[in-house]
Design a protein around this motif. Structure first.
Motif, mmCIF file in Angstrom:
data_model
loop_
_atom_site.group_PDB
_atom_site.id
_atom_site.type_symbol
_atom_site.label_atom_id
_atom_site.label_comp_id
_atom_site.label_asym_id
_atom_site.label_seq_id
_atom_site.Cartn_x
_atom_site.Cartn_y
_atom_site.Cartn_z
ATOM 1 N N UNK A 717 0.837 1.385 -16.620
ATOM 2 C CA UNK A 717 1.348 0.461 -17.632
ATOM 3 C C UNK A 717 1.043 0.977 -19.036
ATOM 4 N N UNK A 718 -0.122 1.573 -19.209
ATOM 5 C CA UNK A 718 -0.473 2.112 -20.518
ATOM 6 C C UNK A 718 0.455 3.257 -20.916
ATOM 7 N N UNK A 719 0.874 4.078 -19.949
ATOM 8 C CA UNK A 719 1.763 5.215 -20.222
ATOM 9 C C UNK A 719 3.237 4.839 -20.130
ATOM 10 N N UNK A 720 3.533 3.558 -19.829
ATOM 11 C CA UNK A 720 4.914 3.070 -19.750
ATOM 12 C C UNK A 720 5.717 3.803 -18.678
ATOM 13 N N UNK A 721 5.122 4.020 -17.515
ATOM 14 C CA UNK A 721 5.837 4.625 -16.390
ATOM 15 C C UNK A 721 5.664 3.709 -15.177
ATOM 16 N N UNK A 722 6.694 3.591 -14.328
ATOM 17 C CA UNK A 722 6.586 2.699 -13.162
ATOM 18 C C UNK A 722 5.709 3.297 -12.071
ATOM 19 N N UNK A 723 5.048 2.419 -11.331
ATOM 20 C CA UNK A 723 4.219 2.797 -10.188
ATOM 21 C C UNK A 723 4.836 2.208 -8.922
ATOM 22 N N UNK A 724 4.980 3.043 -7.883
ATOM 23 C CA UNK A 724 5.500 2.610 -6.584
ATOM 24 C C UNK A 724 4.319 2.474 -5.633
ATOM 25 N N UNK A 725 4.039 1.263 -5.163
ATOM 26 C CA UNK A 725 2.959 1.018 -4.221
ATOM 27 C C UNK A 725 3.480 0.872 -2.807
ATOM 28 N N UNK A 726 2.536 0.585 -1.890
ATOM 29 C CA UNK A 726 2.905 0.444 -0.482
ATOM 30 C C UNK A 726 2.427 -0.873 0.108
ATOM 31 N N UNK A 727 1.939 -1.802 -0.756
ATOM 32 C CA UNK A 727 1.509 -3.128 -0.305
ATOM 33 C C UNK A 727 2.117 -4.182 -1.217
ATOM 34 N N UNK A 728 2.366 -5.357 -0.658
ATOM 35 C CA UNK A 728 2.895 -6.461 -1.466
ATOM 36 C C UNK A 728 1.927 -6.826 -2.572
ATOM 37 N N UNK A 730 0.039 -4.966 -4.324
ATOM 38 C CA UNK A 730 0.135 -4.061 -5.468
ATOM 39 C C UNK A 730 1.205 -4.519 -6.441
ATOM 40 N N UNK A 731 2.345 -4.979 -5.895
ATOM 41 C CA UNK A 731 3.397 -5.499 -6.771
ATOM 42 C C UNK A 731 2.945 -6.772 -7.467
ATOM 43 N N UNK A 732 2.158 -7.583 -6.791
ATOM 44 C CA UNK A 732 1.714 -8.844 -7.393
ATOM 45 C C UNK A 732 0.760 -8.617 -8.555
ATOM 46 N N UNK A 733 -0.050 -7.526 -8.517
ATOM 47 C CA UNK A 733 -1.023 -7.292 -9.586
ATOM 48 C C UNK A 733 -0.501 -6.351 -10.652
ATOM 49 N N UNK A 734 0.793 -5.952 -10.607
ATOM 50 C CA UNK A 734 1.343 -5.212 -11.727
ATOM 51 C C UNK A 734 2.146 -3.987 -11.414
ATOM 52 N N UNK A 735 2.175 -3.492 -10.169
ATOM 53 C CA UNK A 735 3.023 -2.340 -9.848
ATOM 54 C C UNK A 735 4.488 -2.719 -10.027
ATOM 55 N N UNK A 736 5.279 -1.783 -10.552
ATOM 56 C CA UNK A 736 6.691 -2.086 -10.788
ATOM 57 C C UNK A 736 7.402 -2.446 -9.500
ATOM 58 N N UNK A 737 7.119 -1.729 -8.427
ATOM 59 C CA UNK A 737 7.723 -2.041 -7.135
ATOM 60 C C UNK A 737 6.803 -1.559 -6.038
ATOM 61 N N UNK A 738 7.001 -2.105 -4.850
ATOM 62 C CA UNK A 738 6.223 -1.724 -3.664
ATOM 63 C C UNK A 738 7.126 -1.846 -2.451
ATOM 64 N N UNK A 739 6.996 -0.890 -1.540
ATOM 65 C CA UNK A 739 7.733 -0.916 -0.275
ATOM 66 C C UNK A 739 6.690 -1.003 0.833
ATOM 67 N N UNK A 740 6.533 -2.200 1.402
ATOM 68 C CA UNK A 740 5.517 -2.441 2.416
ATOM 69 C C UNK A 740 6.125 -2.306 3.808
#
Length: 797
Positions: A717-728, A730-740
């Protein structure tokens, strides 16, 4: 006997030849036209380039400026001799006269196709023509606006018909030769395929004739080989079914006798049941009449209760009006009491004024007496004053007398007011008492109304219960009637069953004769023990039911394979034979199956970063979601993304290879980094993420730790780039998207892989199931991502 031209090979070759001929004509013509257009474009560029070269030729420019036709003809002749495709070259001087013209069979009439003024020309299918004006250049002072002098115009024609014909011939020759090779190749392929299919046709004809001992050999791994194995499996299954049908026919014939005896006994029971149902129906009819009367009485009670409730409401309203009237009377009495008290106070004030007047009269009388004494001393001079003093004293006496009368009247008024006040006070006390009595009466009536309301409600419930009971009795009556009819129909049906049992015996005999038409094998039913392993392979499910996610995978798998043999990991390694397929759900079950003895196939499911090496054939569906889903979602949200940093566990997980292939399809470049140790992540991660457009976390339990996940999300978020997580989460706490992981999808995909493993006799592919997509809308807005949220994603706000 079938003719050779009716075979599959002949038809396929004929179809190929016709298709090749049509394709050669269409594609050859199109390709020749394209080549011709390309050639014309090249000729246009070449002609323009040659005229530009001639324009800069100093000898030609000098010849045109000096009007030297011989020199110009010499230069043009050299150019014509060195270029065999040029049809003619010409030069016209500045006055429009032909200075030189040389050609290969062309006449000067060709010059009419050139427009010297517009510096243009007309081309046709055989010749491309070019025109270019030759200027003298800036030979003057080079002043602004100074125009160059025209030395003349160059004309050129290039032959294109011969080259176009050569290109067309070459194109058709190339297409034809390619077609001949293609026909020969496909003919050889279809000959081989036809031989294999003929063997299968003979095998199918033998099966259709009833020979279930027929043999078919085809070891191919393609679709035809799968068809051969399917036919063999069909033969084996049919052979097993026929053997079972033969045994079933014998058992059916024996059982039909027992059915006939049972039907006879059941017929007697059904008749007795019908008689009992008739008695029950009469009893229920009497009960229904009693409930009808009870329902009528309950309705009467309900009407009385409703009337009582209405009367109680009216009485309550009357008491309330009486209480309000008594309250108004009490307020009026209070007002009268206050008025009388004010009147008493005013009367007392008048008394005080009368006392003052009386005191004034006494003083006036004393003054008159003093004046009389003074006047008597004055003699004759004070006679008039004596008369006045006498009158003043008389007036004072009358005033005292009147004041005494007024005081008596005021005293009577005060006593009257006091008696009136006592009467009013008594009326007020009685009004208060009446108001209290009315209040008690109202409260009693309200309690009575409540009691009547409760009684009415109870009467309503009683009436409703009575109606429901009456309805229940009606339903019971209907059910008893249906039971009676069913008993009668059952008796009739059992009678038909008795006849059907006879028919069963006859059909069982016919079935036995029908089954005997099939030749299973020389050993009869014993041959089932010698079926190939593929025909008797078992499907074994090894799982941990105490883990909810694994139980979800197992349920989805069992819906596709309901007859699978299920085992728990606590039971130890599965007792599998060669050719069996063991489906292992979870890491513990997978390790147990992978290290078990034997050569059976292992299909893993919901295993994170599985190790697929070993002496077993291993395939299945890992826990990681399909990589293409994550990359497609990233491109939808951030279309401008190009470089993606991929953080993955140590080694080379299977998901990484498929991720690279998916990234190539989406135009992305993956920079994979194996994270062997997360110590010092806050120092290494900024360097890794310095020049990428997104960060992708592959499934790893270490990345799921709260401190690690929060740091990575905050850094992205500080670098203004999206993060792709693997748990729901992660998306709830700020990841741009997650595929669980979708455990239902894993179970369904594992069922498909297991089915393929059974069909392929051991080979099991490794595939990834689609996952559940989560998108954090707030993070997407904060990162200013310009794309759209993919359809089907669960949006977290």
């Amino acid at each position: 006997m079938r003719q050779w031209w009716t075979s599959l090979v002949a038809r396929a070759i004929a179809l190929l030849v016709v298709g090749l001929a049509v394709t050669s004509v269409l594609v050859g013509s199109l390709f020749a036209r394209l080549q011709a257009n390309r050639f014309r474009s090249e000729v246009e560029r070449r002609g323009t380039s040659m005229l530009q070269i001639l324009d800069r030729h100093q000898d030609l420019r000098l010849a045109l400026s000096l009007h030297d036709a011989e020199a110009a003809r010499g230069v043009l002749g050299q150019v014509l001799a060195s270029n065999s495709d040029i049809a003619y070259l010409g030069a016209v001087d500045g006055d429009g006269r032909l200075a030189a013209f040389i050609s290969r069979g062309a006449t000067e009439r060709e010059l009419s196709n050139h427009d010297l003024q517009q510096e243009s020309s007309r081309s046709d299918d055989g010749t491309s023509r070019f025109t270019r004006r030759v200027s003298s250049g800036q030979d003057g002072m080079g002043l602004p606006g100074e125009k160059a002098a025209a030395l003349g115009t160059l004309l050129m024609g290039i032959r294109t018909d011969q080259v176009s014909a050569a290109v067309a011939r070459q194109t058709f020759a190339m297409v034809a030769s390619s077609g001949v090779v293609l026909v020969a190749t496909f003919a050889a392929f279809f000959v081989i395929l036809s031989r294999r299919l003929r063997r299968m046709v003979r095998f199918a004809e033998e099966l259709a004739a009833g020979d279930l001992a027929a043999v078919l050999r085809d070891d191919g791994e393609d679709e035809v080989g799968r068809l051969a194995r399917a036919l063999l499996e069909l033969r084996n299954n049919t052979r097993a079914v026929v053997a079972e049908m033969r045994d079933a026919a014998v058992a059916l014939e024996t059982t039909s006798e027992e059915v006939f005896d049972g039907a006879t006994r059941q017929l007697e029971h059904s008749r007795a049941q019908a008689a009992s149902a008739a008695d029950t129906e009469r009893t229920v009819d009497a009960l229904r009449e009693r409930f009808a009367r009870a329902q009528s009485n309950a309705q009467a009670v309900l009407d009385v209760a409703a009337s009582s409730a209405t009367s109680s409401r009216e009485g309550e309203e009357s008491i309330a009006q009486a209480v309000r009237a008594v309250s108004d009377l009490g307020e009026q009495i209070d007002a009268n009491t206050r008025t009388l008290q004010d009147l008493v106070e005013r009367t007392r004030h008048v008394g005080r004024i009368i006392d003052a007047v009386r005191d004034l009269s006494a003083e006036s009388k004393m003054l008159a007496l003093n004046a009389a004494i003074v006047s008597s001393k004055s003699g004759t001079a004070g006679t008039g004053f004596t008369v006045i003093a006498h009158e003043v004293r008389a007036l004072a006496d009358r005033s005292q007398h009147s004041t005494a009368q007024v005081q008596e009247i005021l005293a009577e008024i005060v006593r009257g007011i006091e008696r009136a006040t006592s009467v009013v006070e008594e009326g007020r006390r009685r009004a208060e008492s009446g108001r209290a009595v009315a209040g008690h009466a109202g409260e009693a009536i309200r309690r009575l109304a409540d009691a009547i309301t409760r009684s009415s409600r109870a009467a309503t419930e009683i009436a409703s219960g009575t109606r429901e009971q009456a309805d229940g009795v009606n339903r019971i009556s209907g059910a008893v009637q249906r039971i009676a009819r069913s008993a009668e129909e059952g008796a009739a049906g059992i009678g038909r069953l008795e006849g059907a049992s006879r028919s069963i015996r006859e059909h069982s005999a016919r079935m036995r004769a029908l089954v005997q038409r099939y030749r299973i094998a020389v050993l009869g039913a014993v041959a089932l023990a010698f079926l190939p392993a593929t025909a008797r392979a078992d499907l074994i499910l090894l799982t941990q039911r105490d883990v909810p996610q694994y139980a979800q995978v197992a349920s989805a798998f069992q819906r596709a394979h309901p007859n699978v043999r299920t085992m728990e990991v606590e039971s130890g390694a599965p007792a599998a034979r060669d050719g069996d397929v063991v489906v292992a759900i979870g890491s513990k079950a997978f390790d147990l199956a992978r290290t078990a003895p034997g050569t059976f196939t292992v299909v893993l499911a919901a295993v994170l970063n599985p190790e697929v090496s070993g002496h077993h054939a291993i395939g299945g569906v890992p826990m990681e979601a399909r990589p293409a889903d994550a990359l497609a979602a990233l491109k939808a949200l951030a279309p401008s993304a190009r470089r993606v940093l991929v953080l993955h566990p140590p080694g080379t997980p299977p998901v990484l290879a498929e991720a690279q292939a998916a990234a190539a399809r989406h135009g992305l470049t993956l920079e994979a980094r194996a994270m062997a140790d997360l110590t010092g992540l806050d120092r290494t991660f900024p360097e890794l993420a310095a020049s990428v457009d997104a960060v992708w976390l592959l499934a790893d339990a270490r990345f799921a730790r709260p401190d690690v996940a929060k740091y990575l999300i905050g850094a992205c978020l500080e670098r203004k780039i999206p993060l792709i997580g693997f748990l729901e989460g992660m998306a709830k706490v700020g990841a741009a998207l997650a595929v669980a992981a979708d455990f239902d999808a894993i179970g369904r995909e594992a069922a498909k892989v297991a089915g393929e493993a059974l069909a392929r006799h051991g080979a099991a592919p490794l595939r990834f199931a689609p996952g559940k997509l989560y998108v954090n809308a707030r993070t997407v807005e904060e990162l200013n991502l310009t794309g759209k949220i993919p359809a089907g994603a669960e949006v977290i706000r």
